[in-house]
Design a protein around this motif. Structure first.
Motif, short mmCIF file in Angstrom:
data_model
loop_
_atom_site.label_atom_id
_atom_site.label_comp_id
_atom_site.label_asym_id
_atom_site.label_seq_id
_atom_site.Cartn_x
_atom_site.Cartn_y
_atom_site.Cartn_z
N LEU A 49 0.87 -1.17 0.00
CA LEU A 49 0.00 0.00 0.00
C LEU A 49 0.91 1.22 0.00
O LEU A 49 1.67 1.45 0.94
CB LEU A 49 -0.90 0.01 1.23
CG LEU A 49 -1.71 1.28 1.49
CD1 LEU A 49 -2.56 1.66 0.30
CD2 LEU A 49 -2.56 1.11 2.74
N LEU A 50 0.86 1.98 -1.07
CA LEU A 50 1.77 3.10 -1.24
C LEU A 50 1.03 4.43 -1.12
O LEU A 50 0.33 4.87 -2.02
CB LEU A 50 2.45 2.99 -2.60
CG LEU A 50 3.53 3.99 -2.99
CD1 LEU A 50 4.53 4.19 -1.87
CD2 LEU A 50 4.24 3.54 -4.25
N ASN A 51 1.17 5.07 0.04
CA ASN A 51 0.55 6.37 0.30
C ASN A 51 1.40 7.46 -0.35
O ASN A 51 2.35 7.97 0.24
CB ASN A 51 0.45 6.61 1.81
CG ASN A 51 -0.61 5.77 2.47
OD1 ASN A 51 -1.76 5.75 2.06
ND2 ASN A 51 -0.22 5.04 3.50
N ASN A 52 1.02 7.80 -1.57
CA ASN A 52 1.78 8.75 -2.36
C ASN A 52 1.11 10.12 -2.47
O ASN A 52 1.80 11.13 -2.62
CB ASN A 52 2.00 8.16 -3.77
CG ASN A 52 2.42 9.19 -4.77
OD1 ASN A 52 3.58 9.61 -4.81
ND2 ASN A 52 1.48 9.65 -5.60
N ALA A 53 -0.22 10.17 -2.40
CA ALA A 53 -0.94 11.43 -2.62
C ALA A 53 -0.47 12.51 -1.66
O ALA A 53 -0.30 12.26 -0.46
CB ALA A 53 -2.44 11.20 -2.45
N GLY A 54 -0.24 13.70 -2.18
CA GLY A 54 0.21 14.79 -1.33
C GLY A 54 0.21 16.12 -2.09
O GLY A 54 0.22 16.14 -3.32
N ILE A 55 0.17 17.20 -1.34
CA ILE A 55 0.23 18.54 -1.93
C ILE A 55 1.22 19.39 -1.14
O ILE A 55 1.50 19.13 0.03
CB ILE A 55 -1.14 19.23 -1.97
CG1 ILE A 55 -1.70 19.42 -0.54
CG2 ILE A 55 -2.12 18.47 -2.85
CD1 ILE A 55 -2.95 20.28 -0.48
N ILE A 56 1.73 20.43 -1.78
CA ILE A 56 2.65 21.36 -1.12
C ILE A 56 1.89 22.46 -0.41
O ILE A 56 2.26 22.90 0.68
CB ILE A 56 3.63 21.96 -2.15
CG1 ILE A 56 4.54 20.86 -2.70
CG2 ILE A 56 4.47 23.07 -1.50
CD1 ILE A 56 5.47 21.32 -3.80
N GLY A 57 0.77 22.89 -1.01
CA GLY A 57 0.00 24.00 -0.43
C GLY A 57 0.53 25.33 -0.93
O GLY A 57 1.53 25.41 -1.64
N PRO A 58 -0.14 26.41 -0.58
CA PRO A 58 0.27 27.73 -1.06
C PRO A 58 1.63 28.15 -0.50
O PRO A 58 1.98 27.81 0.63
CB PRO A 58 -0.85 28.65 -0.56
CG PRO A 58 -1.42 27.93 0.62
CD PRO A 58 -1.32 26.48 0.29
N GLN A 59 2.37 28.88 -1.30
CA GLN A 59 3.69 29.35 -0.89
C GLN A 59 3.58 30.71 -0.19
O GLN A 59 2.53 31.35 -0.18
CB GLN A 59 4.60 29.45 -2.11
CG GLN A 59 4.81 28.12 -2.84
CD GLN A 59 5.43 27.07 -1.97
OE1 GLN A 59 6.58 27.20 -1.56
NE2 GLN A 59 4.68 26.02 -1.67
N GLY A 60 4.68 31.15 0.38
CA GLY A 60 4.72 32.47 1.00
C GLY A 60 4.02 32.56 2.34
O GLY A 60 3.68 33.64 2.81
N GLN A 61 3.82 31.40 2.98
CA GLN A 61 3.16 31.40 4.28
C GLN A 61 4.17 31.68 5.39
O GLN A 61 5.21 31.03 5.47
CB GLN A 61 2.50 30.05 4.54
CG GLN A 61 1.48 29.64 3.49
CD GLN A 61 0.23 30.50 3.55
OE1 GLN A 61 -0.46 30.54 4.56
NE2 GLN A 61 -0.05 31.19 2.46
N ALA A 62 3.89 32.68 6.21
CA ALA A 62 4.78 33.06 7.31
C ALA A 62 3.94 33.63 8.44
O ALA A 62 2.76 33.95 8.26
CB ALA A 62 5.82 34.08 6.83
N ILE A 63 4.54 33.75 9.61
CA ILE A 63 3.82 34.32 10.75
C ILE A 63 3.27 35.69 10.37
O ILE A 63 3.98 36.55 9.87
CB ILE A 63 4.76 34.43 11.97
CG1 ILE A 63 5.16 33.03 12.44
CG2 ILE A 63 4.09 35.19 13.11
CD1 ILE A 63 6.18 33.01 13.56
N GLY A 64 1.98 35.85 10.61
CA GLY A 64 1.30 37.07 10.21
C GLY A 64 0.61 36.95 8.86
O GLY A 64 -0.15 37.83 8.46
#
Length: 200
Positions: free
Chosen positions: A80-95
């Motif tokens: 069973l190969l759990n491969n699905a994934g995403i990076i998500g939006p970039q530029g995320q920082a505190i604030g």
């Protein structure tokens, strides 16, 4: 004939996994959210002599996962190969954190592998190889995080690392790299991040 179920098999590494395992003579169960739009995967299936089967599955949707597990009721899954994934939006920082996006990244990268593993654990248990594998990333390492950034993705991978390390059944955590093939199990190069493999 050994068999594998691969999540997120419609593109990228997932598609390449499907292609390589099929070429090596495995029975491949390839899952993705929308098979109708997975044109390259469908072409692969059409020329597979029924050795590649496509299933609709969204790793964030328990009902979708259970439907796929039910469709394969009685089948043995060696890997069973759990491969699905995403990076998500970039530029995320505190604030400047998009918490809704963060929840989505965790739903796919962290909780998705656990949902899928729970749903298919009996399929894996009845196989010969009995392997559950989750793809991770070096970006999930706290020790190696010297550059910072990518908060959403890094945290989701750090969490899935801990989940896999804490598992009480046959789990293997691997990270794509340009080094050696881990344990000879994969058609592309991997670097083993942590291992917890026990008998089912």
């Amino acid at each position: 004939m050994p068999s594998t179920l691969i999540t997120g098999a419609n593109r990228g590494l997932g598609l390449e996994f499907a292609r390589k395992y099929l070429g090596d003579g495995w029975q491949v169960y390839a899952t993705c959210r929308n098979p109708a739009t997975a044109s390259e995967l469908r072409r692969l299936a059409e020329n597979s002599d029924d050795k590649l089967r496509i299933l609709a599955m969204d790793v964030t949707d328990p009902a979708s996962i259970q439907a796929a597990a039910t469709e394969l009721d009685g089948e043995a899954i060696d890997l069973l190969l759990n491969n699905a994934g995403i990076i998500g939006p970039q530029g995320q920082a505190i604030g400047n954190i998009d918490y809704k996006a963060w929840v989505q990244v965790f739903a796919i990268n962290t909780m998705g592998p656990m949902r899928v593993s729970e749903a298919f654990v009996e399929h894996v248990a009845r196989s010969n190889r009995k392997l559950i594998v989750t793809l991770t990333s070096g970006m999930g390492s706290i020790t190696d995080n010297t550059s910072g950034g990518s908060i959403l993705y890094r945290s989701s991978k750090a969490a899935v690392n801990m989940i896999t390390q804490s598992g009480d059944r046959g789990l293997l955590l691997v990270s794509p790299s340009k080094t050696e093939v881990a344990h000879g199990l994969f058609p592309v190069s991997f670097n083993t991040v942590s291992i917890h493999v026990t008998s089912f």
